[in-house]
Design a protein around this motif. Structure first.
Motif, PDB file in Angstrom:
ATOM      1  N   MET A  67     -33.338  45.621  33.929  1.00 33.91           N
ATOM      2  CA  MET A  67     -33.037  44.313  34.518  1.00 33.91           C
ATOM      3  C   MET A  67     -32.031  44.446  35.671  1.00 33.91           C
ATOM      4  SD  MET A  67     -34.845  41.805  33.562  1.00 33.91           S
ATOM      5  CE  MET A  67     -33.950  40.472  34.352  1.00 33.91           C
ATOM      6  N   GLU A  68     -31.062  45.339  35.470  1.00 36.82           N
ATOM      7  CA  GLU A  68     -30.094  45.572  36.556  1.00 36.82           C
ATOM      8  C   GLU A  68     -30.804  46.057  37.806  1.00 36.82           C
ATOM      9  OE1 GLU A  68     -26.869  48.271  35.606  1.00 36.82           O
ATOM     10  OE2 GLU A  68     -26.504  47.162  33.737  1.00 36.82           O
ATOM     11  N   GLY A  69     -31.728  47.003  37.596  1.00 32.86           N
ATOM     12  CA  GLY A  69     -32.466  47.562  38.736  1.00 32.86           C
ATOM     13  C   GLY A  69     -33.303  46.496  39.429  1.00 32.86           C
ATOM     14  N   LEU A  70     -33.904  45.616  38.654  1.00 29.41           N
ATOM     15  CA  LEU A  70     -34.723  44.536  39.232  1.00 29.41           C
ATOM     16  C   LEU A  70     -33.868  43.621  40.090  1.00 29.41           C
ATOM     17  CD1 LEU A  70     -37.085  43.127  36.448  1.00 29.41           C
ATOM     18  CD2 LEU A  70     -37.693  44.523  38.422  1.00 29.41           C
ATOM     19  N   LEU A  99     -40.999  40.967  31.114  1.00 31.72           N
ATOM     20  CA  LEU A  99     -41.592  39.663  31.435  1.00 31.72           C
ATOM     21  C   LEU A  99     -41.218  38.618  30.390  1.00 31.72           C
ATOM     22  CD1 LEU A  99     -45.201  40.736  32.505  1.00 31.72           C
ATOM     23  CD2 LEU A  99     -43.331  39.992  33.995  1.00 31.72           C
ATOM     24  N   LEU A 100     -40.804  39.080  29.208  1.00 29.87           N
ATOM     25  CA  LEU A 100     -40.485  38.127  28.155  1.00 29.87           C
ATOM     26  C   LEU A 100     -39.042  37.634  28.275  1.00 29.87           C
ATOM     27  CD1 LEU A 100     -42.934  40.007  26.838  1.00 29.87           C
ATOM     28  CD2 LEU A 100     -42.563  38.287  25.064  1.00 29.87           C
ATOM     29  N   GLY A 101     -38.600  36.917  27.248  1.00 27.63           N
ATOM     30  CA  GLY A 101     -37.237  36.381  27.279  1.00 27.63           C
ATOM     31  C   GLY A 101     -36.249  37.407  26.785  1.00 27.63           C
ATOM     32  N   GLU A 110     -31.251  39.600  28.606  1.00 26.53           N
ATOM     33  CA  GLU A 110     -32.080  38.468  29.002  1.00 26.53           C
ATOM     34  C   GLU A 110     -33.148  38.962  29.973  1.00 26.53           C
ATOM     35  OE1 GLU A 110     -31.518  35.312  27.704  1.00 26.53           O
ATOM     36  OE2 GLU A 110     -33.414  34.795  28.681  1.00 26.53           O
ATOM     37  N   GLY A 111     -34.409  38.813  29.600  1.00 23.31           N
ATOM     38  CA  GLY A 111     -35.501  39.240  30.470  1.00 23.31           C
ATOM     39  C   GLY A 111     -35.840  38.170  31.486  1.00 23.31           C
ATOM     40  N   LEU A 112     -37.018  38.310  32.122  1.00 24.44           N
ATOM     41  CA  LEU A 112     -37.416  37.370  33.168  1.00 24.44           C
ATOM     42  C   LEU A 112     -37.856  36.024  32.598  1.00 24.44           C
ATOM     43  CD1 LEU A 112     -39.404  39.932  35.313  1.00 24.44           C
ATOM     44  CD2 LEU A 112     -37.337  38.734  36.048  1.00 24.44           C
ATOM     45  N   GLY A 113     -38.309  36.035  31.346  1.00 31.67           N
ATOM     46  CA  GLY A 113     -38.711  34.778  30.731  1.00 31.67           C
ATOM     47  C   GLY A 113     -39.992  34.190  31.318  1.00 31.67           C
ATOM     48  N   LEU A 114     -40.815  35.009  31.954  1.00 30.00           N
ATOM     49  CA  LEU A 114     -42.066  34.500  32.520  1.00 30.00           C
ATOM     50  C   LEU A 114     -43.116  34.311  31.431  1.00 30.00           C
ATOM     51  CD1 LEU A 114     -42.100  36.606  35.796  1.00 30.00           C
ATOM     52  CD2 LEU A 114     -41.775  34.126  35.586  1.00 30.00           C
ATOM     53  N   ILE A 115     -42.911  34.967  30.301  1.00 25.26           N
ATOM     54  CA  ILE A 115     -43.729  34.745  29.114  1.00 25.26           C
ATOM     55  C   ILE A 115     -42.747  34.430  27.987  1.00 25.26           C
ATOM     56  CG2 ILE A 115     -45.240  35.848  27.415  1.00 25.26           C
ATOM     57  CD1 ILE A 115     -46.504  37.396  29.729  1.00 25.26           C
ATOM     58  N   PHE A 159     -49.629  55.153  24.179  1.00 27.89           N
ATOM     59  CA  PHE A 159     -48.390  54.372  24.016  1.00 27.89           C
ATOM     60  C   PHE A 159     -47.173  55.291  23.931  1.00 27.89           C
ATOM     61  CE2 PHE A 159     -51.629  51.579  22.291  1.00 27.89           C
ATOM     62  CZ  PHE A 159     -51.163  50.282  22.473  1.00 27.89           C
ATOM     63  N   VAL A 160     -46.050  54.829  24.455  1.00 25.23           N
ATOM     64  CA  VAL A 160     -44.751  55.464  24.190  1.00 25.23           C
ATOM     65  C   VAL A 160     -43.706  54.357  24.226  1.00 25.23           C
ATOM     66  CG1 VAL A 160     -43.050  57.179  24.880  1.00 25.23           C
ATOM     67  CG2 VAL A 160     -45.430  57.527  25.511  1.00 25.23           C
ATOM     68  N   HIS A 161     -43.250  53.910  23.058  1.00 22.62           N
ATOM     69  CA  HIS A 161     -42.238  52.843  23.051  1.00 22.62           C
ATOM     70  C   HIS A 161     -41.641  52.670  21.658  1.00 22.62           C
ATOM     71  CE1 HIS A 161     -44.932  49.575  21.212  1.00 22.62           C
ATOM     72  NE2 HIS A 161     -45.688  50.631  21.311  1.00 22.62           N
ATOM     73  N   SER A 162     -40.458  52.063  21.618  1.00 20.19           N
ATOM     74  CA  SER A 162     -39.789  51.793  20.352  1.00 20.19           C
ATOM     75  C   SER A 162     -39.599  50.302  20.108  1.00 20.19           C
ATOM     76  CB  SER A 162     -38.403  52.450  20.344  1.00 20.19           C
ATOM     77  OG  SER A 162     -38.513  53.822  20.637  1.00 20.19           O
ATOM     78  N   PHE A 163     -39.767  49.503  21.159  1.00 24.01           N
ATOM     79  CA  PHE A 163     -39.635  48.038  21.062  1.00 24.01           C
ATOM     80  C   PHE A 163     -40.993  47.412  21.364  1.00 24.01           C
ATOM     81  CE2 PHE A 163     -35.401  49.490  21.537  1.00 24.01           C
ATOM     82  CZ  PHE A 163     -34.542  48.514  21.059  1.00 24.01           C
ATOM     83  N   PHE A 164     -41.189  46.189  20.880  1.00 18.58           N
ATOM     84  CA  PHE A 164     -42.468  45.535  21.176  1.00 18.58           C
ATOM     85  C   PHE A 164     -42.259  44.046  21.427  1.00 18.58           C
ATOM     86  CE2 PHE A 164     -43.188  43.333  17.128  1.00 18.58           C
ATOM     87  CZ  PHE A 164     -42.341  44.022  16.272  1.00 18.58           C
ATOM     88  N   ALA A 165     -43.229  43.461  22.118  1.00 18.17           N
ATOM     89  CA  ALA A 165     -43.137  42.054  22.518  1.00 18.17           C
ATOM     90  C   ALA A 165     -43.636  41.149  21.403  1.00 18.17           C
ATOM     91  CB  ALA A 165     -43.976  41.820  23.770  1.00 18.17           C
ATOM     92  N   ARG A 166     -42.953  40.028  21.270  1.00 13.35           N
ATOM     93  CA  ARG A 166     -43.365  39.022  20.299  1.00 13.35           C
ATOM     94  C   ARG A 166     -43.441  37.669  21.032  1.00 13.35           C
ATOM     95  NH1 ARG A 166     -39.457  39.087  15.453  1.00 13.35           N
ATOM     96  NH2 ARG A 166     -40.632  40.696  14.396  1.00 13.35           N
ATOM     97  N   PRO A 167     -44.578  37.411  21.722  1.00 13.79           N
ATOM     98  CA  PRO A 167     -44.701  36.151  22.466  1.00 13.79           C
ATOM     99  C   PRO A 167     -44.709  34.957  21.518  1.00 13.79           C
ATOM    100  CG  PRO A 167     -46.396  37.727  23.134  1.00 13.79           C
ATOM    101  CD  PRO A 167     -45.756  38.270  21.895  1.00 13.79           C
TER     102      PRO A 167
END
Lengths: 223, 256
Positions: A67-70, A99-101, A110-115, A159-167
Motif C-alpha cells: 500500500m505504501e508503494g501504491l 483491492l479489498l478493504g 487498509e486496502g483500496l476498498g474497491l471490493i 498459488f503462493v500466498h498465506s492470506f486470502f480474500a473474504r469478499p
C-alpha cells in the motif's frame, strides 16, 4: 467520461496493457507472459505515466509495504479513478488482496476498498496437516465469468500466498479454491475489476487462457 | 485440492544439460531451455535448472540462460548452483527465476536464508540439502548427515535439525536430495523424505532415485513429499511427464 464509440474501441484495444510497478516484487514473469501472447505491456512507476488502456496490478510481498508503494506512486488514486471509469483491471496475488478493504497482514492495513471485504490469514489450526504458505498447483471452481472462457472447471493454477480474500458479497466471488479448511475466493471481480489469487503468468496453458480472456474483456460501454 | 507436483531437474554444465550418476560421470542430453519448454508442454509442473559447474568456477549461474528460460516457460522455475550471496539471488530473480536454491552456501552462511527471505519473500528461497545415511549418533540422531560441495564433504550436521533451523531462518521450501539413492533409479529415500517433511511446515520436494512412476507414488504418499523431482527418467529413460502423471493419477495421487 463519454466519448465516441470509435475512441472507446481504440482505448481498450487488447494491445494496450499497462503494468503497475510499485516495488512489490518482480514483474518480469508477468511482462513475459503477455509477450508470449503477442502483447508488449508498458511498465510504469508513476501514475503520471499512465496513458490509457488495460491495467495489470500484480504484486508479491506484504500488504503494508504494498500500500505504501501504491500511494507513493499515485497508483491508489489511479486505480480508483480507472475502476470508476470501467477500465478493465486485472489484480494478481497481492494486487488482488489490495483491492479489498482491511487486511489483517502487518498488524492491519487498509486496502483500496474497491471490493468490499477483508483479507485474512489461513488458520493453521483448521488443518494441522497443511503447509503455509499455500504453495503449488490447486484447482479453481469458477462461475463462468468471461475471464474463464475456455477454462475447464477444476483446472489447476499456481498459488503462493498465506492470506486470502473474504469478499462481503457473493456476487464479487468469481471462483473458489479449497485449502486449509477454507473454500476461499481465489478469483474476485466487481464491474471492470477482475483479480486472481493465483499467478496466471505461471499457470501454464490455463493461466495463458485467463490472460488472453482479460485482453478480450470489454471496456466501458459506448453511449 | 492442492495437487502434488512433478518437477523436472536439468543439470546444466557449460550450457548443456547433463545427467550424472552419484555425482560422477555425466552424459550430454541437450539444450536446457529447449528441453524445459518441451517438458513444460508435456505437463511438468515446475522446472529446476542446476548449474553444476558454477560453484567450482566461482561464478553465478548462467543468467542468459535464466532469461531465456523465463521467456520460454509458463510454469515456475528454480535456479541453483553458483549463488554466492543475496546479490546473486537478486540477479537470478530479476532475470526471471521464480525461486533460488541454496545448498552449500546455506550451510556455510545460514544468514543468507534470512537475508533472502526478507528481501524477496521466503517463497523464493529453496533450501537444497544433500543428505547421506550414517549410523545414528548423539550428533546425528536422525541417522542422516548433511553433506556439501556436491556430496564430497560431510558436515557433522543432522539433516532434520538442519531442515528445522533453515526454515526458522527463512527457507520457504526444501528439496531433499538423498545422496545414497541419487542416480541409482531404485526409488527415493522414503524415510529421509518423511522425516524432513514431518519436521517442517514448508513444502518438501523429494529428489534422488526416481526410476519408475511407482517410486513417485511411494514418496508422495509414504514419504509425505509435496513434490517429486525427476531427471533421468524423462531425459534418458523414455518416460514422459504426461505418462508419469497418468500413472500417478491412476494410483490416486492428485496431479494437474
Amino acid at each position: 467520461m463519454r466519448g465516441p464509440c470509435r475512441g472507446a474501441l481504440l482505448v481498450y484495444s487488447m494491445h494496450m496493457v499497462t503494468i503497475l510497478d510499485y516495488g512489490a516484487g518482480n514483474l518480469t514473469s508477468v511482462r513475459l507472459a503477455f509477450e508470449r501472447l503477442g502483447v508488449t505491456p508498458r511498465l510504469i512507476t508513476s501514475a503520471d505515466d499512465y496513458v490509457r488502456g488495460r491495467i495489470v496490478f500484480p504484486g508479491v510481498g506484504s500488504a503494508g509495504s504494498g500500500m505504501e508503494g501504491l500511494r507513493a506512486r499515485g497508483f491508489d488514486a489511479l486505480l480508483r479513478r480507472e475502476a470508476a471509469a470501467g477500465t478493465p483491471i486485472l489484480g494478481i496475488c497481492l494486487g488482488m488482496q489490495l483491492l479489498l478493504g482491511m487486511s489483517a497482514e502487518d498488524g492491519g492495513v487498509e486496502g483500496l476498498g474497491l471490493i468490499a471485504g477483508e483479507v485474512v490469514p489461513f488458520d493453521e489450526a483448521k488443518d494441522p496437516s497443511v503447509k503455509i504458505p499455500h504453495m503449488g498447483w490447486n484447482t479453481v471452481r469458477h462461475i463462468g465469468h468471461p475471464l474463464f472462457v475456455g477454462v475447464p472447471q477444476d483446472a489447476a493454477f499456481y498459488f503462493v500466498h498465506s492470506f486470502f480474500a473474504r469478499p462481503q458479497a457473493d456476487a464479487d466471488v468469481l471462483g473458489r479454491t479449497d485449502y486449509c479448511g477454507e473454500n476461499f475466493a481465489s478469483v474476485v471481480g466487481h464491474g471492470s475489476l477482475v483479480a486472481t489469487q493465483f499467478h496466471p503468468e505461471r499457470s501454464g496453458a490455463a493461466g495463458a487462457q485467463v490472460l488472453r480472456n482479460f485482453l478480450n474483456l470489454e471496456g466501458p460501454a459506448c453511449s | 485440492m492442492l495437487l502434488k507436483r512433478l518437477i523436472v531437474c536439468l543439470d546444466v554444465r557449460n550450457g548443456r544439460v547433463t545427467k550424472g550418476v552419484r555425482f560422477k560421470g555425466n552424459v550430454d542430453v541437450g539444450d536446457p531451455v529447449d528441453m524445459a519448454a518441451r517438458y513444460c508442454a508435456d505437463g511438468a509442473d515446475e522446472m529446476v535448472f542446476y548449474d553444476i559447474t558454477a560453484s567450482a568456477e566461482h561464478r553465478c549461474c548462467d543468467l542468459d540462460m535464466v532469461a531465456r528460460a523465463a521467456r520460454a516457460l509458463s510454469i515456475p522455475f528454480t535456479v541453483g548452483g553458483g549463488i554466492r550471496d543475496a546479490a546473486d539471488m537478486r540477479a537470478a530473480l530479476l532475470a526471471g527465476a521464480d525461486k533460488v536454491s541454496l545448498n552449500s552456501l546455506a550451510v556455510l552462511h545460514p544468514e543468507v536464508l534470512t537475508v533472502g527471505a526478507k528481501a524477496f519473500g521466503r517463497q523464493c528461497v529453496v533450501l537444497g540439502m544433500d543428505a547421506k545415511r550414517v549410523p545414528a549418533s548423539s550428533a546425528i540422531p536422525s541417522g542422516y548427515e548433511i553433506v556439501i560441495r556436491g556430496g564430497r564433504e560431510p558436515t557433522g550436521r543432522d539433516a532434520v535439525a538442519w531442515a528445522k533451523e533453515a526454515v526458522d531462518r527463512g527457507a520457504g521450501e526444501i528439496c531433499v536430495n538423498a545422496i545414497d539413492t541419487d542416480g541409482v533409479r531404485e526409488g527415493y529415500e522414503l524415510t529421509l523424505t518423511r522425516l524432513i517433511s514431518d519436521a517442517v511446515r514448508v513444502p518438501v520436494i523429494a529428489s534422488g532415485g526416481a526410476g519408475k512412476p511407482e517410486h513417485l507414488t511411494a514418496v508422495l504418499r509414504e514419504g509425505h513429499a509435496d513434490a517429486a523431482l525427476v531427471a533421468s527418467m524423462v531425459h534418458t529413460m523414455g518416460y514422459t511427464c504426461a505418462g508419469i502423471k497418468a500413472a500417478l493419477a491412476a494410483d490416486g495421487i492428485p496431479v494437474r
